[in-house]
Design a protein around this motif. Structure first.
Motif, PDB file in Angstrom:
ATOM      1  N   PRO A 220      11.097 -33.178 -30.889  1.00 12.64           N
ATOM      2  CA  PRO A 220      10.875 -33.217 -29.485  1.00 12.64           C
ATOM      3  C   PRO A 220      10.081 -31.822 -28.880  1.00 12.64           C
ATOM      4  N   ARG A 221      10.268 -30.651 -29.760  1.00 15.25           N
ATOM      5  CA  ARG A 221       9.603 -29.487 -29.399  1.00 15.25           C
ATOM      6  C   ARG A 221       8.090 -29.628 -29.233  1.00 15.25           C
ATOM      7  N   ASP A 222       7.601 -30.509 -30.133  1.00 14.21           N
ATOM      8  CA  ASP A 222       6.355 -30.642 -30.224  1.00 14.21           C
ATOM      9  C   ASP A 222       5.486 -31.496 -28.720  1.00 14.21           C
ATOM     10  N   PHE A 223       6.401 -31.928 -28.069  1.00 15.65           N
ATOM     11  CA  PHE A 223       5.889 -32.706 -26.536  1.00 15.65           C
ATOM     12  C   PHE A 223       6.522 -31.919 -25.423  1.00 15.65           C
ATOM     13  N   PRO A 224       5.443 -31.764 -24.594  1.00 15.54           N
ATOM     14  CA  PRO A 224       5.689 -31.022 -23.179  1.00 15.54           C
ATOM     15  C   PRO A 224       6.802 -31.574 -22.255  1.00 15.54           C
TER      16      PRO A 224
END
Length: 249
Positions: A220-224
């Motif tokens: 989820p850290r790959d999405f803002p």
């Protein structure tokens, strides 16, 4: 001689009670001995089988440090899913006060949230974060309600506050639940009371295939932010069941 629906209901309830009488004492013994207990998962898996679900799993569910985001068809999703992935669940606070059901939920470490309690949201998010810090696997139904299985409802980003920002090391794994030809019959939609729906499902003759499609997990850290996480999870669930109609996120 065919079994009538009321007799079928009684037989299934008796089987569930028998499984409960096996699982609860052994679960408490495991807890007393400070051993990780497999019995909640066993009981929920047995319950899914008793109500007629024959589980078919596609993909590999993660076992820890994961938030599963799943579409939602019925109360049966919970025993069917938990029997496969051993997950705890996030449920509405009202469920905690349902006789027997609420107590059973606590045995499976259910996290109860009160969505209308805006002042208590921070505490509820902290509770979820603490559970994830203990390497729990948690399932959230981000549609916020059950659907008819033919239309995938929008994933509500507000329900994913625990992922904004994401706890360290936690992945998201989308899941698509499908009851096949029995979906329309078993989906819990409209204003049908929960008890009536449960009776209807338990009276249903025969078995049905419950397909659990565990999509590839993502970081989820790959999405803002939670809106982007919700959109990505929903897109993967929709792709896993190409026949699900698209609706705005």
């Amino acid at each position: 001689m065919p079994i009538g629906p009321d007799i079928r209901l009684c037989l299934r309830l008796a089987a569930i009670i028998l499984a409960l009488l096996v699982a609860v004492p052994t679960h408490l013994l495991w807890r007393l001995l400070r051993l990780p207990s497999p019995w909640p998962k066993w009981f929920l898996g047995a319950m899914g089988w008793i109500i007629g679900a024959r589980r078919r799993v596609i993909g590999t569910p993660l076992r820890r440090d994961v938030v599963f985001l799943s579409n939602h068809l019925s109360w049966m999703d919970i025993p069917i899913l938990a029997g496969a992935n051993g997950s705890a669940f996030v449920a509405k606070a009202e469920v905690e006060h349902v006789p027997i059901v609420g107590w059973l939920c606590t045995l499976n470490r259910t996290i109860f949230v009160r969505r209308e309690d805006r002042l208590g949201i921070a505490g509820q998010i902290n509770q979820l974060r603490e559970a994830l810090a203990e390497t729990w696997a948690i399932t959230i139904f981000p549609e916020g309600t059950t659907s008819d299985g033919e239309t995938l409802l929008p994933f509500k980003a507000a329900l994913l506050a625990v992922l904004d920002p994401p706890p360290p090391g936690v992945l998201v794994q989308p899941v698509r639940i499908d009851y096949g030809d029995a979906t329309r019959e078993l989906a819990w939609v409209g204003d049908e009371p929960g008890l009536d729906h449960a009776k209807r499902a338990l009276r249903r003759p025969g078995n049905f295939t419950a397909t659990l499609h565990f999509c590839d997990p993502f970081d989820p850290r790959d999405f803002p932010g939670r809106k982007a996480i919700a959109a990505e999870a929903r897109a993967r669930v929709a792709a896993a069941g190409g026949d699900l109609a698209q609706a705005p996120v």
